[in-house]
Design a protein around this motif. Structure first.
Motif, short mmCIF file in Angstrom:
data_model
loop_
_atom_site.label_atom_id
_atom_site.label_comp_id
_atom_site.label_asym_id
_atom_site.label_seq_id
_atom_site.Cartn_x
_atom_site.Cartn_y
_atom_site.Cartn_z
N LYS A 39 -8.29 14.16 3.64
CA LYS A 39 -7.08 14.39 4.43
C LYS A 39 -7.37 14.20 5.92
CE LYS A 39 -4.93 17.86 2.35
NZ LYS A 39 -4.52 19.24 2.14
N PHE A 40 -8.62 14.47 6.33
CA PHE A 40 -8.95 14.47 7.75
C PHE A 40 -9.65 13.24 8.28
CE2 PHE A 40 -8.94 18.92 6.32
CZ PHE A 40 -7.79 19.32 7.00
N TYR A 41 -10.30 12.51 7.42
CA TYR A 41 -11.01 11.34 7.92
C TYR A 41 -11.11 10.24 6.87
CZ TYR A 41 -14.96 12.85 5.12
OH TYR A 41 -15.73 13.19 4.06
N LYS A 42 -11.50 9.08 7.34
CA LYS A 42 -11.70 7.93 6.48
C LYS A 42 -13.05 7.36 6.88
CE LYS A 42 -8.97 3.88 5.34
NZ LYS A 42 -7.73 3.18 5.66
N ALA A 43 -13.97 7.23 5.95
CA ALA A 43 -15.31 6.78 6.32
C ALA A 43 -15.75 5.61 5.47
CB ALA A 43 -16.30 7.92 6.19
N ILE A 44 -16.34 4.63 6.13
CA ILE A 44 -16.93 3.51 5.41
C ILE A 44 -18.41 3.82 5.26
CG2 ILE A 44 -17.49 1.05 5.55
CD1 ILE A 44 -14.90 0.64 7.07
N THR A 45 -18.90 3.81 4.04
CA THR A 45 -20.32 4.12 3.81
C THR A 45 -21.10 2.81 3.79
OG1 THR A 45 -20.23 3.88 1.42
CG2 THR A 45 -19.58 6.01 2.31
N MET A 83 -21.20 -7.21 5.76
CA MET A 83 -20.66 -5.90 5.42
C MET A 83 -20.09 -5.17 6.63
SD MET A 83 -24.12 -3.86 4.39
CE MET A 83 -23.66 -2.16 4.67
N LYS A 84 -19.16 -4.32 6.34
CA LYS A 84 -18.52 -3.55 7.41
C LYS A 84 -19.49 -2.47 7.88
CE LYS A 84 -13.93 -4.78 6.83
NZ LYS A 84 -14.32 -6.18 6.68
N ALA A 85 -19.57 -2.29 9.18
CA ALA A 85 -20.47 -1.27 9.72
C ALA A 85 -20.03 0.10 9.24
CB ALA A 85 -20.46 -1.33 11.23
N LYS A 86 -21.04 0.92 9.01
CA LYS A 86 -20.77 2.29 8.59
C LYS A 86 -19.96 2.96 9.71
CE LYS A 86 -23.66 6.09 7.07
NZ LYS A 86 -25.07 6.49 6.89
N SER A 87 -18.87 3.58 9.36
CA SER A 87 -18.07 4.19 10.41
C SER A 87 -17.23 5.32 9.87
CB SER A 87 -17.15 3.15 11.04
OG SER A 87 -16.17 2.77 10.11
N MET A 88 -16.74 6.13 10.76
CA MET A 88 -15.88 7.22 10.34
C MET A 88 -14.73 7.30 11.31
SD MET A 88 -16.97 11.05 9.43
CE MET A 88 -16.04 12.13 10.46
N LYS A 89 -13.56 7.42 10.76
CA LYS A 89 -12.38 7.46 11.61
C LYS A 89 -11.62 8.74 11.30
CE LYS A 89 -8.67 4.41 12.24
NZ LYS A 89 -8.06 3.16 11.79
#
Ligand SMILES: [Zn+2]
Length: 118
Positions: A39-45, A83-89
């Motif tokens: 609910k609070f974040y979206k993260a690419i691992t 690949m997409k960089a690891k990130s958190m939004k």
């Protein structure tokens, strides 16, 4: 509530023989990257999953069935992955909660230090 899903990074046809039906032009390699969402974040691992399917016999070829040749080709494609960089939004709701948290902390500090009293 956390959920995770995979999104497709790359699909490629490879020219190896299928270990199941021996067809030599029907193997499809797919790389997927894992994304987790709450609910609070979206993260690419940085977790990458590779899947190999044969379009002829419609079997999924698991790594245990891969031949050395297939492994080499998969490695080759893996190195060329963009690949997409690891990130958190953070989602907007998190920003609001963090802002409220900061306001509360400031109020508590002001009360404790006696700058401000009710
Ligand atoms: Zn096959």
């Amino acid at each position: 509530m956390n959920s995770s899903r995979l999104f497709t990074l790359k699909e490629a046809r490879i020219g190896n023989n299928c270990p199941v039906c021996y067809s030599n032009d029907s193997l499809e390699l797919t790389f997927k990257q894992k994304l987790t969402e709450s609910k609070f974040y979206k993260a690419i691992t940085d977790e990458i999953v590779s899947e190999l399917r044969c379009l002829n016999c419609e079997e999924q070829i698991f790594p245990i069935q891969w031949t050395d040749d297939i492994e080499r080709v998969v490695d080759y494609h893996k190195r060329g992955l963009n690949m997409k960089a690891k990130s958190m939004k953070l989602k907007p709701v998190s920003g609001v909660l963090i802002a409220l948290g900061i306001v509360v902390v400031i109020l508590v500090i002001l009360l404790v230090t006696g700058v401000f009293s009710i």
